[in-house]
Design a protein around this motif. Sequence first.
Motif, PDB file in Angstrom:
ATOM      1  N   ALA A  49       0.840  -1.134  -0.094  1.00 12.44           N
ATOM      2  CA  ALA A  49       0.034   0.004  -0.039  1.00 12.44           C
ATOM      3  C   ALA A  49       0.969   1.202   0.059  1.00 12.44           C
ATOM      4  O   ALA A  49       0.612   2.285  -0.826  1.00 12.44           O
ATOM      5  CB  ALA A  49      -0.922   0.026   1.192  1.00 12.44           C
ATOM      6  N   GLN A  50       1.914   1.497   0.823  1.00 15.68           N
ATOM      7  CA  GLN A  50       2.688   2.282   0.879  1.00 15.68           C
ATOM      8  C   GLN A  50       3.628   2.503  -0.531  1.00 15.68           C
ATOM      9  O   GLN A  50       3.795   3.721  -0.888  1.00 15.68           O
ATOM     10  CB  GLN A  50       3.761   2.240   1.915  1.00 15.68           C
ATOM     11  CG  GLN A  50       4.804   3.389   2.118  1.00 15.68           C
ATOM     12  CD  GLN A  50       5.658   3.335   3.497  1.00 15.68           C
ATOM     13  OE1 GLN A  50       5.647   2.144   4.077  1.00 15.68           O
ATOM     14  NE2 GLN A  50       6.330   4.279   3.809  1.00 15.68           N
ATOM     15  N   SER A  51       3.936   1.553  -1.008  1.00 16.59           N
ATOM     16  CA  SER A  51       4.606   1.504  -2.169  1.00 16.59           C
ATOM     17  C   SER A  51       3.578   1.934  -3.500  1.00 16.59           C
ATOM     18  O   SER A  51       4.035   2.828  -4.377  1.00 16.59           O
ATOM     19  CB  SER A  51       4.805   0.249  -2.661  1.00 16.59           C
ATOM     20  OG  SER A  51       5.586   0.271  -4.058  1.00 16.59           O
ATOM     21  N   GLY A  52       2.404   1.850  -3.180  1.00 20.15           N
ATOM     22  CA  GLY A  52       1.493   2.477  -4.154  1.00 20.15           C
ATOM     23  C   GLY A  52       1.218   3.996  -3.908  1.00 20.15           C
ATOM     24  O   GLY A  52       1.143   4.745  -4.997  1.00 20.15           O
ATOM     25  N   ARG A  53       1.072   4.384  -2.627  1.00 20.41           N
ATOM     26  CA  ARG A  53       1.080   5.679  -2.493  1.00 20.41           C
ATOM     27  C   ARG A  53       2.414   6.486  -3.094  1.00 20.41           C
ATOM     28  O   ARG A  53       2.340   7.352  -3.622  1.00 20.41           O
ATOM     29  CB  ARG A  53       0.873   5.958  -1.022  1.00 20.41           C
ATOM     30  CG  ARG A  53      -0.563   5.525  -0.559  1.00 20.41           C
ATOM     31  CD  ARG A  53      -0.567   5.988   0.913  1.00 20.41           C
ATOM     32  NE  ARG A  53       0.213   5.638   1.898  1.00 20.41           N
ATOM     33  CZ  ARG A  53       0.187   4.453   2.503  1.00 20.41           C
ATOM     34  NH1 ARG A  53      -0.993   3.654   2.381  1.00 20.41           N
ATOM     35  NH2 ARG A  53       1.018   4.162   3.596  1.00 20.41           N
ATOM     36  N   LEU A  54       3.477   5.757  -2.900  1.00 20.49           N
ATOM     37  CA  LEU A  54       4.867   6.673  -3.267  1.00 20.49           C
ATOM     38  C   LEU A  54       4.637   6.772  -4.686  1.00 20.49           C
ATOM     39  O   LEU A  54       5.436   7.574  -5.503  1.00 20.49           O
ATOM     40  CB  LEU A  54       5.923   5.626  -2.848  1.00 20.49           C
ATOM     41  CG  LEU A  54       6.171   5.740  -1.133  1.00 20.49           C
ATOM     42  CD1 LEU A  54       7.378   4.895  -0.634  1.00 20.49           C
ATOM     43  CD2 LEU A  54       6.492   7.162  -0.824  1.00 20.49           C
ATOM     44  N   GLU A  55       4.172   5.594  -5.315  1.00 22.76           N
ATOM     45  CA  GLU A  55       4.236   5.535  -6.864  1.00 22.76           C
ATOM     46  C   GLU A  55       3.254   6.738  -7.389  1.00 22.76           C
ATOM     47  O   GLU A  55       3.518   7.302  -8.296  1.00 22.76           O
ATOM     48  CB  GLU A  55       3.548   3.982  -7.343  1.00 22.76           C
ATOM     49  CG  GLU A  55       3.506   4.088  -8.866  1.00 22.76           C
ATOM     50  CD  GLU A  55       5.051   3.842  -9.413  1.00 22.76           C
ATOM     51  OE1 GLU A  55       5.077   4.038 -10.730  1.00 22.76           O
ATOM     52  OE2 GLU A  55       5.983   3.649  -8.589  1.00 22.76           O
ATOM     53  N   THR A  56       2.132   6.996  -6.758  1.00 21.10           N
ATOM     54  CA  THR A  56       1.310   8.045  -7.229  1.00 21.10           C
ATOM     55  C   THR A  56       1.869   8.965  -6.888  1.00 21.10           C
ATOM     56  O   THR A  56       1.943  10.151  -7.825  1.00 21.10           O
ATOM     57  CB  THR A  56      -0.214   7.913  -6.146  1.00 21.10           C
ATOM     58  OG1 THR A  56      -0.766   6.725  -6.451  1.00 21.10           O
ATOM     59  CG2 THR A  56      -0.927   8.955  -6.730  1.00 21.10           C
ATOM     60  N   LEU A  57       2.598   9.357  -5.790  1.00 24.39           N
ATOM     61  CA  LEU A  57       3.379  10.667  -5.428  1.00 24.39           C
ATOM     62  C   LEU A  57       4.400  10.788  -6.431  1.00 24.39           C
ATOM     63  O   LEU A  57       4.687  12.142  -6.996  1.00 24.39           O
ATOM     64  CB  LEU A  57       3.825  10.785  -3.941  1.00 24.39           C
ATOM     65  CG  LEU A  57       4.492  11.980  -3.613  1.00 24.39           C
ATOM     66  CD1 LEU A  57       3.631  13.108  -3.614  1.00 24.39           C
ATOM     67  CD2 LEU A  57       5.068  11.848  -2.336  1.00 24.39           C
ATOM     68  N   TYR A  58       4.957   9.815  -6.697  1.00 25.32           N
ATOM     69  CA  TYR A  58       5.902   9.879  -7.736  1.00 25.32           C
ATOM     70  C   TYR A  58       5.424  10.278  -9.169  1.00 25.32           C
ATOM     71  O   TYR A  58       6.041  11.292  -9.893  1.00 25.32           O
ATOM     72  CB  TYR A  58       6.825   8.603  -7.781  1.00 25.32           C
ATOM     73  CG  TYR A  58       7.769   8.688  -8.975  1.00 25.32           C
ATOM     74  CD1 TYR A  58       8.990   9.168  -8.933  1.00 25.32           C
ATOM     75  CD2 TYR A  58       7.449   7.808 -10.137  1.00 25.32           C
ATOM     76  CE1 TYR A  58      10.037   9.092 -10.021  1.00 25.32           C
ATOM     77  CE2 TYR A  58       8.246   7.530 -11.261  1.00 25.32           C
ATOM     78  CZ  TYR A  58       9.508   8.290 -11.069  1.00 25.32           C
ATOM     79  OH  TYR A  58      10.150   8.438 -12.227  1.00 25.32           O
ATOM     80  N   ARG A  59       4.380   9.829  -9.743  1.00 29.27           N
ATOM     81  CA  ARG A  59       3.777  10.259 -10.711  1.00 29.27           C
ATOM     82  C   ARG A  59       3.298  11.459 -10.981  1.00 29.27           C
ATOM     83  O   ARG A  59       3.565  12.283 -11.813  1.00 29.27           O
ATOM     84  CB  ARG A  59       2.528   9.318 -11.051  1.00 29.27           C
ATOM     85  CG  ARG A  59       3.207   7.810 -11.778  1.00 29.27           C
ATOM     86  CD  ARG A  59       1.866   7.280 -12.197  1.00 29.27           C
ATOM     87  NE  ARG A  59       0.995   7.137 -11.282  1.00 29.27           N
ATOM     88  CZ  ARG A  59       0.749   5.938 -10.695  1.00 29.27           C
ATOM     89  NH1 ARG A  59       1.661   4.874 -10.607  1.00 29.27           N
ATOM     90  NH2 ARG A  59      -0.553   5.823  -9.728  1.00 29.27           N
TER      91      ARG A  59
END
Length: 765
Positions: A700-710
């Motif tokens: 889940a954290q990786s998903g949030r980081l991926e969204t923030l990264y995008r």
Amino acid sequence: MLQRVRAQLRQVADQMARRPELCCGAILLTCALILPITLTCSRAKNVVALARPPVRFFPAEVPVVDLFLGQIEEADRLREEADISLVFYYAPWCAHSITARQHVQQAALRLAGQVQFLAVNCWWHQGKCRKQKSFFQYPVIHLYYWRFGPIEYRGPVQSEYLESFIQRVSTPIIYLPTRRALHTFITQQQQGVVGYFQFNSSPQPAAYITFLLSALHALRRDHQGAVRFAVVTNQAVAEGVSLREAESVYLHRRLNSSLVFPRAQRNFTVQAVCDWVFENRESVIHWIQPTGAKSYSLEAELQRGPALLTFLPHNPLTASQLLNQVTDVALRYHSCCSSEDGASAVPRCCQSLLVSGWTSADSSGKAGVCELCVNRSAPVSHCWALGLYLGHVEFSSTSCRSVQSSYSPFGQFSVCCRSVPRPRRCPLLLDSITGLQCRTNKTLHFYLLDAELNWPLAQRLGASGNHSGLPFITIINLRDETHYVLKHTDSLEDFIQNFSISYSPLHRHLVGHKQHQHTQSLIQEVTSDSFLDTVMDSQRDVLLLYYSAWCGFCSLLNHVFLQLARLFQGNSALTVARVNVGRNDLPWEFMVDHLPSVLFFPRHRKQMSVKFPENTPMTVPNLLRFVLQHSSHAPWEESGDGVESVSLLGAELHSLQREVFSLHRARERLTQQLAVLWRENRRLTLHTHTLETQNAELQAQSGRLETLYREKRRQLADSVHRLQELADASEELLKENSLLKVLLSALRDRDRQEADRQEGKCEAS
């Protein structure tokens, strides 16, 4: 008509204008129909790749015309131009064709100047050979003699055999100019046909052409060339075989009277001459050669009766001394009739028999043998029937006398009694095997096999090791399912004589699987060599399992016998063994009628062997009960309190108690180990659940980081775009500034020039 169509189209257009959704549906339906039709029509027609064009099958340096495109017309044209032609029909993918290629090459290199060699690819689908010929196997070899043919070769595709057959086709008839050549031809050839023709009136008489075609036609039926044809043109030479008239054909036979072709009863045609030769020829010894495919030729010959198979190295292009020796023995074996005076005496048929209760006067180790001979003035077909009349004759050791019996179908016969030395192996036989066929009921058929081509069969029959150039000879009696092997220390004559008597001293050869390494196992593997030593051991009880590799039920019993062997492990009084009867021959008294079978051989009482009941399931308790019931008692043993009897049952019960106790302890240890493993498994399960929870949080954290990264990446891209726009605008401003500076400097220069011009005018005025 056109007005009606226009009116209908107008109505449809009005309806579609009133209802736009109907127009859109019609357009979509039309597109859906057109799209599959377009895709189907645009698909490639041929989905299979085209076959590669054929290439040469034979090398270019080999004197073989390789028609790899299947040009059958070209092959026919080249064949008609040559005297002798060999056509090799092949398929490039066929392994037999590839193997035969090197042998054809060797034959072509040796016979290139005499024979035209042609090779035709009969598998290429565009070639005419594939369309005109219908072969069921490859390769196919045809030979042509001038315009006669084809003569199909059915022998082994070996260079020596192929070259020998080509030579026989090239010279189907041998010319005999002298009586010595005639005598050599008759004595050396197994079957000889001699034709007498006069070439005075015509260079090639019609009868000679018929005789030549008969020789070629015989090669079609006999690819081994056992029947040889010869021609005589001199009358003096022809009289050596009693041929006095021209256009006569003589068939020489060694065991029976020779024959002359009956011109009065048969027409002198190719088919009639060939049929007459093969109907009346003698078959003393036969060659059995493989055909390159599955064949039942050997089985058909063995069905006729006992057979003597001789495996010897054979080269058809050279003479073999071993072959001559075997042929001589076969001729003497079949020579039942002999002349008393060596010339033209009346032939006799004789049989010898040992006279019980009578010995010679000197009693020097000699046996009394009486010989019964029948006058064969009339044909006698069963010489072995003479033994029926020996019981009605009063034997005497003094001299020979004639006996007239009205009950005998042979008429008058004579009885001669004399003393003969006792041979070491066969005391009932005479010294020679001449005419032995007529003195025994077990008539042998002689067969020859090439050891190089049939050595695996020889090894299955008892030949040891690799082929070393020595012949391997065996007698097979298919009816009795027995066979005997000639030892290198014995002679062939003694071997045949010992087989022919009623109570043969020969021992049946047992073919067994050799064990190369001996490993320690609970179940002892028994072979033909170790069977008697293991099973007939008087100090041990033996439980024997009969099995085979093809028996499915036998494989299911392996774990049962293994558990039983573990129960008796360490018991020196019992042996658990098994024998593979599919690979090991056993004496008849130890064979079983079905598989699997279990036999128990008790010690000290081997003759009282017991078979496990067929209607009882083969389980460990049943087998254990069967062994304990029929096992022998142990000998008496001394103890401190006295003499007591310890039976095998008690020993096995103690062994079972120890085994059960050890099993209980093993179960307790296993239970403890299972408890430890269960706790460890529980701990691992909890740890796995914790790790899965952490993994979900990390994902889940990786998903949030991926969204923030995008998002940051998008913002950065926008910033870069704005900076790029500012840079472009700044560049434009710089360009405009430079241009304004240039214009300003130009205006200043012009103003300066204008001021200078005004000053000049003022000064001038």
